[in-house]
Design a protein around this motif. Structure first.
Motif: not given
Length: 403
Positions: A170-177, A191-198
């Motif tokens: 969230k702090t980094a402003g991660l976006a889908a794709g 890694a799994r959490a990030l891939s599923k949520v974002y």
């Protein structure tokens, strides 16, 4: 009133009866009796004296006797309530969960010494094994990994579970794709959490140090890679990292930077691996002061897998600038980090009551607990801290000449 004992016979004879009686009344009965025995009085006064003595004797008989003073009997001390029995068996054996809590919290054991307790535990384990021959086979369990999973959660190796990596994203402003790299010592949970949520592709970079210490034959997660279509595992040598050129939009790293021998080169390689407008977000243990280090910090250094080399915030800012990384923000995460660690270990201690460990598991738990106890004690001194850095590649501006 006249003092009858000092008056002469002549003065007494001259004294009136009324004055004589008033003088007697000013004297105590014992003094009056003593006066009669010492002096020879005129007949008239002697008669008055005898009458006066009769009166005071009658009055004394009518007067109730003064009650005898009662002596207080000594107050018996109330018996102290019997101490509640401590949680232990009839043979004074203290269960491991209680001993672990006492050790973690720095309180006294309910009784005895470690050596005695360990001997009794081994005896009980042997007896339990003899009574229950169909015990689970623990010979193939990697207890170090099993304990980390129990403490931090499945596929996690650091406190906070998925919550910390989500906060970093969230702090980094991660976006889908986007393309993401996650630098952690051998766990796929973040890694799994990030891939599923974002809905992003995450390269989980396992450090070579982790592979060496575990004698691992393959990267974690390779055997189940088909289930994680957006998670890729990759081996990372912290001494000579290779992130490619402009390969990632976001790079995350937690608590390994202070263990990297050539950190300046690592930062330069990281900057080169980011695309324009990307973010490199990392946590690291830093120095918060000068002068001699407390004993807690020295102990922590000895228990780390490699000797940590700590920078200050200003040193980090300087080296990041030299690596062409601009520091967007810093945040002291020490207090929240300590809270996360202590909460996870409280959960572990509660779980030991219903899900006990065999001897091998106990040894691994104590080893893990000792390392984290030292880290928390060092952080609580204030001499070191955990800081989150948010950085981005510096923009390179070029000037074109006249056409």
């Amino acid at each position: 009133m006249a003092n009858l004992s000092t008056m002469s016979r002549t003065d007494l004879e001259a004294m009136g009866k009324k004055e004589f009686l008033l003088s007697l009344q000013s004297m105590s009965p014992e003094a009056v009796k003593r006066f009669k025995s010492m002096r020879k009085l005129p007949d008239g006064l002697a008669h008055e004296l005898d009458g006066y003595l009769v009166k005071i004797e009658k009055a004394a008989k009518k007067r109730p006797a003064a009650p005898a003073k009662r002596t207080k009997s000594p107050v018996k001390p109330k018996p102290k309530p019997a101490a509640k029995p401590k949680h232990k068996a009839a043979d004074n054996y203290v269960p491991f969960p209680d001993r672990f809590k006492a050790w973690w919290n720095g309180t006294d054991l309910p009784h005895g010494k470690d050596a005695t307790i360990q001997t009794k535990q081994r005896q009980r384990e042997k007896a339990a094994t003899a009574e229950k021959p169909n015990q689970p086979d623990y010979s193939n369990i990697d207890w170090q990994e099993a304990i980390r999973e129990r403490v931090w959660g499945k596929d996690f190796a650091l406190p906070g579970g998925a919550g910390v990596i989500m906060s970093m994203a969230k702090t980094a402003g991660l976006a889908a794709g986007e393309e993401v790299a996650d630098i952690l010592p051998g766990c796929l949970g973040p890694a799994r959490a990030l891939s599923k949520v974002y809905d992003v592709t995450v390269t989980s970079m396992v450090t070579q140090d982790y592979m060496d210490t575990q004698n691992a034959k393959h990267l974690p997660g390779q055997e189940i890679a088909k289930e994680d279509t957006q998670v890729v595992t990759s081996l990372l040598d912290l001494g000579r990292p290779d992130f490619g050129l402009g390969a990632f939009d976001k790079i995350f790293c937690r608590e390994v930077m202070c263990l990297i021998p050539e950190r300046e080169a690592f930062l330069t390689k990281t900057a080169g691996g980011l695309r324009g407008g990307g973010r490199f977000v990392f946590y690291d243990v830093i120095s918060m002061g000068e002068g001699p280090e407390p004993e807690e910090v020295k102990t922590w250094r000895e228990l780390e897998p490699k000797p940590p080399h700590l920078w200050t915030v200003s040193e980090y800012t300087k080296h990041l600038f030299e690596a062409r990384l601009e520091t967007k923000s810093t945040a002291d995460m020490t207090k929240s980090y300590i809270s996360l660690v202590e909460a996870d270990w409280r959960r572990v201690m509660a779980g030991l009551e219903t899900d006990p460990l065999p001897r091998e598991g106990v040894d691994a738990l104590m080893e893990e607990g000792r390392a984290w106890q030292a880290r928390i004690a060092a952080l609580k001194t204030g001499r070191i801290g955990l800081v989150r850095f948010v950085t981005t590649p510096k923009t390179i501006r070029s000037l074109s000449g006249p056409s």
